[in-house]
Design a protein around this motif. Structure first.
Motif, mmCIF file in Angstrom:
data_model
loop_
_atom_site.group_PDB
_atom_site.id
_atom_site.type_symbol
_atom_site.label_atom_id
_atom_site.label_comp_id
_atom_site.label_asym_id
_atom_site.label_seq_id
_atom_site.Cartn_x
_atom_site.Cartn_y
_atom_site.Cartn_z
ATOM 1 N N UNK A 75 1.576 125.977 30.750
ATOM 2 C CA UNK A 75 0.577 126.266 29.722
ATOM 3 C C UNK A 75 1.090 125.864 28.345
ATOM 4 N N UNK A 76 0.188 125.565 27.412
ATOM 5 C CA UNK A 76 0.595 125.208 26.055
ATOM 6 C C UNK A 76 0.963 126.435 25.218
ATOM 7 N N UNK A 77 1.170 127.545 25.878
ATOM 8 C CA UNK A 77 1.559 128.793 25.220
ATOM 9 C C UNK A 77 2.557 129.485 26.136
ATOM 10 N N UNK A 78 3.486 130.198 25.560
ATOM 11 C CA UNK A 78 4.444 130.938 26.382
ATOM 12 C C UNK A 78 4.246 132.437 26.187
ATOM 13 N N UNK A 79 4.565 133.174 27.210
ATOM 14 C CA UNK A 79 4.456 134.628 27.193
ATOM 15 C C UNK A 79 5.815 135.230 27.510
ATOM 16 N N UNK A 80 6.102 136.347 26.917
ATOM 17 C CA UNK A 80 7.346 137.057 27.217
ATOM 18 C C UNK A 80 7.257 137.640 28.631
ATOM 19 N N UNK A 81 8.406 138.014 29.169
ATOM 20 C CA UNK A 81 8.432 138.657 30.487
ATOM 21 C C UNK A 81 7.604 139.932 30.474
ATOM 22 N N UNK A 82 7.657 140.647 29.363
ATOM 23 C CA UNK A 82 6.905 141.896 29.223
ATOM 24 C C UNK A 82 5.396 141.637 29.239
ATOM 25 N N UNK A 83 4.972 140.574 28.576
ATOM 26 C CA UNK A 83 3.548 140.235 28.550
ATOM 27 C C UNK A 83 3.059 139.845 29.943
ATOM 28 N N UNK A 84 3.834 139.039 30.654
ATOM 29 C CA UNK A 84 3.465 138.646 32.024
ATOM 30 C C UNK A 84 3.384 139.881 32.913
ATOM 31 N N UNK A 85 4.338 140.782 32.766
ATOM 32 C CA UNK A 85 4.327 142.021 33.563
ATOM 33 C C UNK A 85 3.073 142.842 33.269
ATOM 34 N N UNK A 86 2.655 142.894 32.014
ATOM 35 C CA UNK A 86 1.458 143.657 31.649
ATOM 36 C C UNK A 86 0.198 143.003 32.206
ATOM 37 N N UNK A 87 0.111 141.686 32.150
ATOM 38 C CA UNK A 87 -1.041 140.982 32.732
ATOM 39 C C UNK A 87 -1.121 141.278 34.231
ATOM 40 N N UNK A 88 0.000 141.197 34.908
ATOM 41 C CA UNK A 88 0.036 141.486 36.345
ATOM 42 C C UNK A 88 -0.340 142.931 36.635
ATOM 43 N N UNK A 89 0.148 143.855 35.810
ATOM 44 C CA UNK A 89 -0.174 145.271 36.002
ATOM 45 C C UNK A 89 -1.678 145.494 35.888
ATOM 46 N N UNK A 103 -4.012 143.345 36.426
ATOM 47 C CA UNK A 103 -4.683 142.712 37.558
ATOM 48 C C UNK A 103 -4.568 143.548 38.838
ATOM 49 N N UNK A 104 -3.605 144.439 38.900
ATOM 50 C CA UNK A 104 -3.415 145.281 40.079
ATOM 51 C C UNK A 104 -4.142 146.620 39.977
ATOM 52 N N UNK A 105 -4.747 146.892 38.822
ATOM 53 C CA UNK A 105 -5.439 148.165 38.643
ATOM 54 C C UNK A 105 -6.624 148.283 39.586
ATOM 55 N N UNK A 106 -6.896 149.504 39.973
ATOM 56 C CA UNK A 106 -8.026 149.787 40.847
ATOM 57 C C UNK A 106 -9.313 149.345 40.148
ATOM 58 N N UNK A 107 -10.150 148.643 40.881
ATOM 59 C CA UNK A 107 -11.428 148.203 40.345
ATOM 60 C C UNK A 107 -11.384 146.871 39.617
#
Length: 80
Positions: free
Chosen positions: A8-22, A24-28
């Motif tokens: 991607x033309x943008x980078x994310x910190x490990x913390x940001x990626x972890x939050x996006x994944x979290x 996406x795993x939320x119920x609903x």
């Protein structure tokens, strides 16, 4: 809709990626949605867009670590 590049033309910190994944795993969570990165122009003031959204015909797919992003190709010039 095409996979333009694996990076991607943008980078994310490990913390940001972890939050996006979290989120996406939320119920609903609607698994048809992807993480959108973009730019919004409001009277010549640019702001960033970060949200979960439906993929559109003119979107380009990118990879940021192991998260798939969608973005309008025209927005990518503002993120490099």
């Amino acid at each position: 809709m095409n996979l333009k590049t694996p990076i991607a033309p943008i980078t994310f910190s490990k913390k940001a990626i972890a939050e996006i994944k979290r989120l996406m795993k939320e119920k609903g969570f609607d698994k048809t949605k992807k993480f959108r990165v973009g730019i919004k122009n409001n009277n010549n003031e640019l702001s960033y867009i970060f949200c979960f959204d439906n993929q559109r015909e003119d979107d380009v797919l990118y990879k940021a670590k192991d998260v798939t992003l969608i973005m309008k190709e025209s927005d990518s010039i503002y993120l490099q």
